[in-house]
Design a protein around this motif. Structure first.
Motif, PDB file in Angstrom:
ATOM      1  N   TYR A  37      56.897 -64.351 -36.064  1.00 14.36           N
ATOM      2  CA  TYR A  37      55.905 -65.399 -35.865  1.00 14.36           C
ATOM      3  C   TYR A  37      56.147 -66.051 -34.510  1.00 14.36           C
ATOM      4  CZ  TYR A  37      55.499 -64.529 -40.807  1.00 14.36           C
ATOM      5  OH  TYR A  37      55.327 -63.894 -42.012  1.00 14.36           O
ATOM      6  N   TYR A  38      55.101 -66.126 -33.702  1.00 17.87           N
ATOM      7  CA  TYR A  38      55.221 -66.656 -32.348  1.00 17.87           C
ATOM      8  C   TYR A  38      54.351 -67.899 -32.214  1.00 17.87           C
ATOM      9  CZ  TYR A  38      57.554 -62.262 -31.372  1.00 17.87           C
ATOM     10  OH  TYR A  38      58.431 -61.213 -31.388  1.00 17.87           O
ATOM     11  N   SER A  39      54.955 -68.961 -31.692  1.00 20.11           N
ATOM     12  CA  SER A  39      54.291 -70.267 -31.661  1.00 20.11           C
ATOM     13  C   SER A  39      53.243 -70.369 -30.568  1.00 20.11           C
ATOM     14  CB  SER A  39      55.325 -71.376 -31.473  1.00 20.11           C
ATOM     15  OG  SER A  39      55.874 -71.323 -30.166  1.00 20.11           O
ATOM     16  N   LEU A  40      52.274 -71.239 -30.835  1.00 21.79           N
ATOM     17  CA  LEU A  40      51.251 -71.634 -29.877  1.00 21.79           C
ATOM     18  C   LEU A  40      51.290 -73.162 -29.772  1.00 21.79           C
ATOM     19  CD1 LEU A  40      48.332 -69.375 -31.161  1.00 21.79           C
ATOM     20  CD2 LEU A  40      49.729 -68.992 -29.133  1.00 21.79           C
ATOM     21  N   PRO A  41      50.698 -73.741 -28.743  1.00 16.95           N
ATOM     22  CA  PRO A  41      50.690 -75.205 -28.652  1.00 16.95           C
ATOM     23  C   PRO A  41      50.013 -75.853 -29.849  1.00 16.95           C
ATOM     24  CG  PRO A  41      50.040 -74.210 -26.572  1.00 16.95           C
ATOM     25  CD  PRO A  41      50.076 -73.096 -27.579  1.00 16.95           C
ATOM     26  N   SER A  42      50.458 -77.055 -30.189  1.00 17.97           N
ATOM     27  CA  SER A  42      49.843 -77.809 -31.276  1.00 17.97           C
ATOM     28  C   SER A  42      48.348 -77.960 -31.019  1.00 17.97           C
ATOM     29  CB  SER A  42      50.495 -79.191 -31.379  1.00 17.97           C
ATOM     30  OG  SER A  42      49.912 -79.953 -32.407  1.00 17.97           O
ATOM     31  N   ILE A  56      51.183 -57.323 -23.973  1.00 21.13           N
ATOM     32  CA  ILE A  56      52.607 -57.008 -23.995  1.00 21.13           C
ATOM     33  C   ILE A  56      53.026 -56.533 -22.612  1.00 21.13           C
ATOM     34  CG2 ILE A  56      54.412 -55.592 -25.048  1.00 21.13           C
ATOM     35  CD1 ILE A  56      53.110 -57.656 -26.907  1.00 21.13           C
ATOM     36  N   LYS A  57      54.084 -57.157 -22.093  1.00 15.31           N
ATOM     37  CA  LYS A  57      54.624 -56.786 -20.784  1.00 15.31           C
ATOM     38  C   LYS A  57      56.126 -56.548 -20.937  1.00 15.31           C
ATOM     39  CE  LYS A  57      51.288 -59.381 -17.972  1.00 15.31           C
ATOM     40  NZ  LYS A  57      51.115 -60.405 -16.906  1.00 15.31           N
ATOM     41  N   GLY A  58      56.505 -55.307 -21.185  1.00 15.57           N
ATOM     42  CA  GLY A  58      57.916 -54.990 -21.378  1.00 15.57           C
ATOM     43  C   GLY A  58      58.464 -55.684 -22.608  1.00 15.57           C
ATOM     44  N   SER A  59      59.457 -56.562 -22.408  1.00 15.08           N
ATOM     45  CA  SER A  59      60.078 -57.268 -23.533  1.00 15.08           C
ATOM     46  C   SER A  59      59.441 -58.636 -23.758  1.00 15.08           C
ATOM     47  CB  SER A  59      61.574 -57.444 -23.272  1.00 15.08           C
ATOM     48  OG  SER A  59      61.783 -58.211 -22.094  1.00 15.08           O
ATOM     49  N   SER A  60      58.345 -58.921 -23.084  1.00 12.46           N
ATOM     50  CA  SER A  60      57.677 -60.213 -23.214  1.00 12.46           C
ATOM     51  C   SER A  60      56.232 -60.032 -23.673  1.00 12.46           C
ATOM     52  CB  SER A  60      57.683 -60.964 -21.880  1.00 12.46           C
ATOM     53  OG  SER A  60      58.998 -61.227 -21.459  1.00 12.46           O
ATOM     54  N   ILE A  70      45.895 -68.440 -20.195  1.00 11.87           N
ATOM     55  CA  ILE A  70      47.178 -68.233 -20.856  1.00 11.87           C
ATOM     56  C   ILE A  70      47.612 -69.508 -21.578  1.00 11.87           C
ATOM     57  CG2 ILE A  70      48.549 -68.848 -18.827  1.00 11.87           C
ATOM     58  CD1 ILE A  70      50.506 -66.581 -19.753  1.00 11.87           C
ATOM     59  N   VAL A  71      48.086 -69.358 -22.801  1.00 12.36           N
ATOM     60  CA  VAL A  71      48.522 -70.512 -23.592  1.00 12.36           C
ATOM     61  C   VAL A  71      50.012 -70.462 -23.922  1.00 12.36           C
ATOM     62  CG1 VAL A  71      46.248 -70.957 -24.569  1.00 12.36           C
ATOM     63  CG2 VAL A  71      47.783 -69.380 -25.742  1.00 12.36           C
ATOM     64  N   ALA A  72      50.623 -69.261 -23.903  1.00  5.93           N
ATOM     65  CA  ALA A  72      52.045 -69.154 -24.209  1.00  5.93           C
ATOM     66  C   ALA A  72      52.570 -67.805 -23.748  1.00  5.93           C
ATOM     67  CB  ALA A  72      52.299 -69.328 -25.707  1.00  5.93           C
ATOM     68  N   ARG A  73      53.855 -67.781 -23.478  1.00  9.12           N
ATOM     69  CA  ARG A  73      54.535 -66.524 -23.173  1.00  9.12           C
ATOM     70  C   ARG A  73      55.866 -66.522 -23.898  1.00  9.12           C
ATOM     71  NH1 ARG A  73      55.613 -64.768 -17.054  1.00  9.12           N
ATOM     72  NH2 ARG A  73      57.161 -66.451 -17.175  1.00  9.12           N
ATOM     73  N   HIS A  74      56.175 -65.427 -24.587  1.00  9.32           N
ATOM     74  CA  HIS A  74      57.387 -65.336 -25.402  1.00  9.32           C
ATOM     75  C   HIS A  74      58.178 -64.083 -25.068  1.00  9.32           C
ATOM     76  CE1 HIS A  74      56.474 -68.551 -28.322  1.00  9.32           C
ATOM     77  NE2 HIS A  74      55.215 -68.128 -28.281  1.00  9.32           N
ATOM     78  N   ILE A  75      59.481 -64.150 -25.294  1.00  4.22           N
ATOM     79  CA  ILE A  75      60.318 -62.949 -25.339  1.00  4.22           C
ATOM     80  C   ILE A  75      60.144 -62.345 -26.734  1.00  4.22           C
ATOM     81  CG2 ILE A  75      62.678 -62.063 -25.299  1.00  4.22           C
ATOM     82  CD1 ILE A  75      63.357 -64.351 -23.375  1.00  4.22           C
ATOM     83  N   ILE A  76      59.923 -61.066 -26.828  1.00  4.55           N
ATOM     84  CA  ILE A  76      59.689 -60.404 -28.111  1.00  4.55           C
ATOM     85  C   ILE A  76      61.008 -60.272 -28.861  1.00  4.55           C
ATOM     86  CG2 ILE A  76      58.882 -58.300 -29.249  1.00  4.55           C
ATOM     87  CD1 ILE A  76      57.032 -57.869 -26.828  1.00  4.55           C
TER      88      ILE A  76
END
Length: 213
Positions: A37-42, A56-60, A70-76
């Protein structure tokens, strides 16, 4: 288990908007991706049918609004059943219950798990969230087979108590040890307080062993 990251949001999509896959936003302002589960802004959830675009960009991963912003970027995460949350993405008390439920459900990976949690909540509504945390703590070191067997036993014998569930699960762990299916990753914080209101009136390991025989 919640993983926190802080990244600057400067990316722009490298693919046209129409080529990026769409993901539904959950009520707790998260999306699901490969068991996590990956968060987004409230406030990202705008009602049923709210969607975002995922790149998906590599490990992100980069998450965009339908307006291509864009609203968020996460490490997978390479784990399963985790919540990956950026600093600043707030959550409410109801969000925490829903997210812990999602973590437990993901680790159950079994239709019986949904049934069990529904009955657990009906039987112990006051201690439901604490019950979830106790169960989650024990699930992380369990094999899928031991989880499946425990759910079947607890449903059949109407065991709707997190402490008793964990005792049955620990017996099943001995019979069906975990390999590398789930990695034990988590906090070493004291969780003794979670058993408040969760302990059965009597705790006899022989009783649980007799169920298995």
């Amino acid at each position: 288990m919640e993983q926190k990251y802080l990244q600057s949001i400067t990316a722009v999509p490298t693919l046209p908007k129409t080529m990026l896959p769409e993901y539904f936003v959950r009520k707790d302002n998260c999306i699901t991706y490969r068991g996590n589960y990956y968060s987004l802004p409230s406030g990202s959830y705008k009602g049923q049918g709210t969607k975002v675009l995922l790149e998906i960009k590599g490990s992100s991963m980069c998450i965009y609004s339908e307006a291509n912003q864009i609203v968020a970027r996460h490490i997978i995460s390479q784990q399963k059943g985790y919540i990956v949350r950026l600093e600043g993405h707030k959550r409410t008390g109801s969000d925490r219950v829903e997210q812990t439920t999602a973590e437990v459900t993901a680790l159950f990976n079994n239709n019986n798990g949904v049934i069990y949690l529904t009955l657990l909540k009906e039987n112990r509504p006051r201690y439901y969230h604490d019950s979830l945390k106790v169960i989650l703590k024990n699930l992380r070191s369990a094999s899928q087979e031991s989880i499946d067997q425990t759910l079947g036993i607890c449903l059949e014998n109407k065991i709707f108590n997190a402490y008793e569930f964990s005792q049955v699960l620990n017996l099943q762990k001995k019979l069906h040890p975990a390999g590398t299916e789930y990695l034990t990753v988590g906090s070493s914080a004291d969780t003794t307080h979670l058993q408040q209101g969760l302990d059965p009136e009597t705790s006899n390991i022989n009783y649980y062993e007799s169920i298995l025989n």
